[in-house]
Enzyme design. Structure first.
Site, short mmCIF file in Angstrom:
data_model
loop_
_atom_site.label_atom_id
_atom_site.label_comp_id
_atom_site.label_asym_id
_atom_site.label_seq_id
_atom_site.Cartn_x
_atom_site.Cartn_y
_atom_site.Cartn_z
N ARG A 174 33.68 38.34 41.89
CA ARG A 174 34.94 38.98 41.87
C ARG A 174 35.48 39.20 43.42
NH1 ARG A 174 34.82 44.65 38.82
NH2 ARG A 174 37.22 44.32 39.08
N CYS A 232 34.34 49.54 45.23
CA CYS A 232 33.97 48.55 44.04
C CYS A 232 34.95 48.26 43.37
CB CYS A 232 32.75 49.15 43.39
SG CYS A 232 33.13 50.75 42.57
#
Length: 290
Positions: A174, A232
């Site tokens: 990611r 995150c």
């Protein structure tokens, strides 16, 4: 941290221990069914989506911090008093439980512990579980107020990426922009360093020893005198990395909006690919960086 064995002893000898079950999964159903199937004695189920976050517009991120009055009301529903010791756990190596740990500490509750090894450690120790829904505990009297821990916004995160170090706690794929399962843009905040929080865990799902964590973070450029920001996907697993940094002796700042906020702000630039300093090896469990 507290071990399963030590928690079991405290539950037998003290009345000021409150246990919170924070099972949750990204893109998954509520953890309440898992809670009902077996939880620690006296544990109260905490819903991350509705009690550890509030609804918000996309530009606020997927899990904005709850209003302090709402968090205080929830803590009282969980039966928490100001002097209680709170222990939090989940079944995902503390990836979601760390949100409750961080949030209660940020709100000024002094005694909050993570169950070392999470639910797996309790089971491995052969300790009992309780099934079904539990009666609501007596209402607590906790008084909460935000400000005990450091937070940063998007502007400060962008600055820390260049003046200090900004750690991206999501999975490396990611970070590199190879996949993005939930947010509108793929990639990472320019200047951020990939540091998947799963890499802070040993093979059994427990945090690595403090000296090893410190060495790993230092290998990424973390230094005591440099500001340390962490983000995150939506401010959940970043709290887990905050715990790892705290164990290692650092004082980090959480970016609560995280990538889910940044990627919804069209004027914010995005980088893809690897950083000059990559993540570190360790736990091989799956996580997409919640």
């Amino acid at each position: 941290m507290i071990s399963a064995e030590d928690l079991a002893r405290l539950l037998e000898t003290r009345e000021d221990i409150r246990v919170l079950d924070v099972r949750w999964a990204l893109l998954g159903p509520s953890g309440r069914d898992e809670y009902a199937a077996g939880h620690l004695p006296g544990a109260v189920y905490v819903d991350l989506e509705t009690e550890l976050a509030r609804p918000g517009a996309p530009e606020d991120g997927r899990h904005p911090l709850p209003a302090i009055d709402d968090l205080q009301a929830a803590a009282r529903r969980w039966g928490i008093h100001d002097d209680d010791t709170v222990v939090v756990y989940d079944d995902l190596s503390l990836m979601s439980a760390a949100r409750a740990w961080w949030l209660l500490r940020h709100a000024g509750h002094r005694n909050v512990l993570l169950l070392d090894g999470a639910l797996a450690a309790w089971r491995k120790a052969g300790l009992p579980l309780v099934t079904g829904e539990q009666p609501d505990p007596p209402i607590g009297t906790a008084h909460l107020s935000y400000g005990s821990l450091g937070t940063i916004d998007a502007d400060t995160a962008a600055a820390i990426a260049h003046t200090g170090i900004l750690l991206d706690a999501r999975a490396a794929a990611r970070y590199r922009g190879e996949t993005e399962p939930v947010d509108p843009r793929a990639g990472h905040i320019p200047g951020a360093v990939s540091a998947p929080t799963t890499d802070t865990l040993a093979d059994d799902g427990r945090f690595l020893p403090a000296d090893q964590l410190r060495a790993q973070f230092e290998s990424l450029g973390v230094r005591p005198m440099r500001p340390i920001g962490v983000y995150c996907g939506s401010g959940v697993t970043a709290a887990h990395e905050i715990a790892a940094l705290t164990i290692a002796g650092f004082v980090p700042y959480l970016y609560p909006g995280s990538w889910s906020q940044w990627s919804n702000l069209p004027d914010r630039p995005v980088e893809t690919g690897d950083s000059a300093r990559g993540g570190f090896g360790g736990f091989t469990g799956a996580s997409v960086g919640l």
